[in-house]
Design a protein around this motif. Structure first.
Motif, mmCIF file in Angstrom:
data_model
loop_
_atom_site.group_PDB
_atom_site.id
_atom_site.type_symbol
_atom_site.label_atom_id
_atom_site.label_comp_id
_atom_site.label_asym_id
_atom_site.label_seq_id
_atom_site.Cartn_x
_atom_site.Cartn_y
_atom_site.Cartn_z
ATOM 1 N N MET A 184 1.431 -19.069 -7.213
ATOM 2 C CA MET A 184 0.577 -18.046 -7.947
ATOM 3 C C MET A 184 -1.067 -18.677 -8.080
ATOM 4 N N GLU A 185 -1.822 -18.102 -7.529
ATOM 5 C CA GLU A 185 -3.299 -18.214 -7.766
ATOM 6 C C GLU A 185 -3.798 -17.179 -8.777
ATOM 7 N N TYR A 186 -4.897 -17.540 -9.496
ATOM 8 C CA TYR A 186 -5.474 -16.669 -10.604
ATOM 9 C C TYR A 186 -6.844 -17.140 -10.330
ATOM 10 N N VAL A 187 -7.619 -16.013 -10.433
ATOM 11 C CA VAL A 187 -9.007 -16.277 -10.516
ATOM 12 C C VAL A 187 -9.806 -15.213 -11.523
ATOM 13 N N GLY A 188 -10.766 -15.680 -12.348
ATOM 14 C CA GLY A 188 -11.337 -14.788 -13.073
ATOM 15 C C GLY A 188 -11.008 -15.299 -14.774
ATOM 16 N N HIS A 189 -11.290 -14.152 -15.718
ATOM 17 C CA HIS A 189 -10.957 -14.542 -17.011
ATOM 18 C C HIS A 189 -10.767 -13.182 -17.801
ATOM 19 N N ALA A 190 -9.468 -12.822 -17.683
ATOM 20 C CA ALA A 190 -9.154 -11.593 -18.382
ATOM 21 C C ALA A 190 -8.666 -11.634 -19.699
ATOM 22 N N HIS A 191 -8.383 -10.760 -20.492
ATOM 23 C CA HIS A 191 -8.250 -10.893 -21.975
ATOM 24 C C HIS A 191 -6.724 -9.986 -21.835
ATOM 25 N N ALA A 192 -5.666 -10.446 -22.712
ATOM 26 C CA ALA A 192 -4.459 -9.715 -22.662
ATOM 27 C C ALA A 192 -4.436 -8.273 -22.688
ATOM 28 N N GLU A 193 -5.269 -7.743 -23.395
ATOM 29 C CA GLU A 193 -5.456 -6.442 -23.517
ATOM 30 C C GLU A 193 -6.123 -5.534 -22.556
ATOM 31 N N ASP A 194 -6.589 -6.368 -21.445
ATOM 32 C CA ASP A 194 -7.339 -5.705 -20.352
ATOM 33 C C ASP A 194 -6.142 -4.666 -19.686
ATOM 34 N N ASP A 195 -6.748 -3.750 -18.986
ATOM 35 C CA ASP A 195 -5.492 -3.025 -18.141
ATOM 36 C C ASP A 195 -5.301 -3.805 -17.025
ATOM 37 N N VAL A 196 -3.917 -3.544 -16.561
ATOM 38 C CA VAL A 196 -3.356 -4.271 -15.202
ATOM 39 C C VAL A 196 -3.170 -3.343 -14.185
ATOM 40 N N VAL A 197 -3.359 -3.708 -13.109
ATOM 41 C CA VAL A 197 -3.022 -2.841 -11.931
ATOM 42 C C VAL A 197 -2.254 -3.668 -10.714
ATOM 43 N N ILE A 198 -0.957 -3.285 -10.396
ATOM 44 C CA ILE A 198 -0.452 -4.288 -9.392
ATOM 45 C C ILE A 198 -0.633 -3.408 -7.950
ATOM 46 N N ARG A 199 -0.596 -4.385 -6.929
ATOM 47 C CA ARG A 199 -0.723 -3.889 -5.539
ATOM 48 C C ARG A 199 0.277 -4.752 -5.059
ATOM 49 N N GLY A 200 1.406 -4.107 -4.546
ATOM 50 C CA GLY A 200 2.694 -4.583 -3.926
ATOM 51 C C GLY A 200 3.713 -4.418 -4.844
ATOM 52 N N ASP A 201 4.910 -5.377 -4.718
ATOM 53 C CA ASP A 201 6.145 -5.114 -5.500
ATOM 54 C C ASP A 201 6.635 -6.169 -6.134
ATOM 55 N N THR A 202 6.602 -6.093 -7.336
ATOM 56 C CA THR A 202 6.879 -7.146 -8.266
ATOM 57 C C THR A 202 8.278 -7.688 -8.040
ATOM 58 N N ALA A 203 9.211 -6.553 -7.900
ATOM 59 C CA ALA A 203 10.365 -6.857 -7.835
ATOM 60 C C ALA A 203 10.892 -7.745 -6.640
ATOM 61 N N GLY A 204 10.025 -7.602 -5.435
ATOM 62 C CA GLY A 204 10.272 -8.227 -4.269
ATOM 63 C C GLY A 204 9.394 -9.450 -4.503
ATOM 64 N N GLY A 205 8.742 -9.949 -5.396
ATOM 65 C CA GLY A 205 8.314 -11.325 -5.691
ATOM 66 C C GLY A 205 7.048 -11.459 -4.958
ATOM 67 N N GLU A 206 6.094 -10.460 -4.270
ATOM 68 C CA GLU A 206 5.052 -10.551 -3.711
ATOM 69 C C GLU A 206 4.296 -9.462 -3.830
ATOM 70 N N TYR A 207 3.098 -9.930 -4.702
ATOM 71 C CA TYR A 207 2.240 -8.863 -5.111
ATOM 72 C C TYR A 207 0.837 -9.442 -5.533
ATOM 73 N N ILE A 208 -0.199 -8.549 -5.870
ATOM 74 C CA ILE A 208 -1.558 -8.923 -6.291
ATOM 75 C C ILE A 208 -1.786 -8.387 -7.715
ATOM 76 N N ALA A 209 -2.027 -8.693 -8.583
ATOM 77 C CA ALA A 209 -2.543 -8.153 -9.994
ATOM 78 C C ALA A 209 -3.931 -8.103 -10.174
ATOM 79 N N PHE A 210 -4.506 -7.099 -10.758
ATOM 80 C CA PHE A 210 -5.668 -6.899 -10.988
ATOM 81 C C PHE A 210 -5.853 -6.611 -12.478
#
Length: 403
Positions: free
Chosen positions: A332-358
């Motif tokens: 995994m790579e992460y860029v930025g500085h979010a807070h735990a309470e920020d909204d999360v949007v998932i692109r891809g399939d977390t169940a398949g183990g390949e995705y991008i989170a915003f």
């Protein structure tokens, strides 16, 4: 004592290595002294809890420069010798040996130290932290001995150690105070994802647990006492975060507030002294506030920036934080500085183990994370700070470059 004052860099880690390298590359011809309390020359630490612990990475590949690089570039190294004080008015750095080094500029890169738990039993044999090569060597040797490992702390270091230990066949229990691992950084949804990742690989992950004591017999740890009972252990790893090594700066009268306080050029409250790496809380112009970051990428960039500031060349602390992790089959790579309470949007399939989170706050992307999808982090970096709708972020048919 150096005959002529030059630049003294205190703390011989990754940030320091990049300070001295950049100074020489940019034509700085004054004396440079590099002081570090470890006998090792500067090395990179991330692999200590990843490839090095697993035996996939050898010590020789950790070093930033070859053994003769410092001498070849006219850098006076004082490895294995601690700086004990900075005399700001006499322009001297005093060493534990009693020697002193004159300076025109100082860069404080003293890094951080593993946070210590205020509980009985931390002094017992078999209780470890992981920060230095010697710590990694001790844990590598212990992997071959078998036994039950208990990791206190479900943050990045704790989970990486747990992953390495399970890969070596050890029985591993992770004790985390929060309801979910990494919750403070990633939030609930992805905290649950990492919890399931570890449990699916046989880690006994226990959350919402408070640790009160490490118990032992014959001077050696045998278990960890919690509010839910005693957890047997043959080895204990404490991974509950790190504390910046600010004592030297504070005793010199520099401003300290959760780190050595610096501006966007990494200049402290004394214009002759800069700070870089884990130890500094500096103003980040991209985020519009001060920030302290304990990651590999930041140490490299801030080391270079400190050198450019000494040389009065352009540059400022204007980049988004970046870090990465490897756990089991997850990269995994992460860029930025979010807070735990920020909204999360998932692109891809977390169940398949390949995705991008915003992560988004007030419609703006605050951070992005690519999981087992590669060569996209630069694209993600360009999206941080922009206003993008959640439906477009989630739509994998829209190229990242078209968002």
């Amino acid at each position: 004592m150096a005959a002529d004052p030059g630049c003294v860099v205190i703390g011989a880690g990754l940030a320091a290595a990049n300070v001295v390298q950049t100074l020489r590359e940019q034509g700085f011809d004054e004396p440079i002294t590099l002081i570090g309390d470890e006998r090792e020359r500067p090395y990179e630490r991330p692999a200590l809890s990843k490839g090095y612990l697993q035996g996939k990475t050898e010590a020789s590949s950790l070093y930033v420069h070859g053994e003769n690089w410092y001498a070849d570039h006219g850098i006076d190294t004082r490895f294995g010798e601690a700086a004990v004080s900075i005399d700001r008015f006499g322009r001297q750095v005093r060493l534990a040996s009693g020697d002193s080094v004159a300076f025109r500029q100082v860069v404080i890169t003293t890094g951080s130290s593993p946070r210590v738990l205020d509980i009985p039993g931390t002094e017992l044999a078999g209780v470890h932290t992981l920060r230095r090569i010697g710590d990694g060597d001790a844990l590598r040797a212990a992997l071959d001995e078998g036994g039950r490992w208990v990791v206190i702390g479900g943050g990045w270091i704790g989970l990486e150690v747990a992953s390495a230990a399970r890969a070596a066949g050890r029985e591993v229990t992770v004790l985390e105070y929060a309801p979910l691992p990494l919750q403070r950084v990633l939030g609930d949804r992805l905290g649950r994802y990492f919890a399931e990742l570890h449990r699916s690989h046989g880690v006994d992950l226990r959350t919402g647990v408070s640790v009160s004591e490490i118990v032992g017999s014959g001077g050696k740890a045998t278990g960890v006492r919690t509010d839910h009972g005693l957890v047997p252990a043959d080895l204990v790893v404490i991974g509950v975060g790190a504390t910046p090594n600010t004592a030297l700066a504070a005793e010199a009268g520099l401003k300290v507030d959760g780190g050595v306080v610096a501006d966007e050029r990494l200049r402290t409250s004394d214009p002759a002294i800069l700070a870089a790496g884990d130890v500094v809380t500096a103003r980040n112009t991209a985020l519009g506030r001060s920030l302290r970051v304990e990651h590999w990428d930041n140490a490299i960039r801030q080391g270079r920036l400190a050198a450019m500031s000494i040389l009065d060349r352009p540059g400022r602390y204007d980049w988004q934080p970046y870090f990465y992790t490897d756990q089991f089959d997850l990269g995994m790579e992460y860029v930025g500085h979010a807070h735990a309470e920020d909204d999360v949007v998932i692109r891809g399939d977390t169940a398949g183990g390949e995705y991008i989170a915003f992560w988004l706050r007030d419609g703006l992307v605050t951070a992005a994370m690519n999981v087992n999808i590669w060569d996209v982090n630069d694209d993600l970096r360009s999206l941080v700070g922009r206003a993008i709708t959640t439906d477009r972020l989630a739509d994998a048919d829209i190229a990242l470059t078209d968002l």
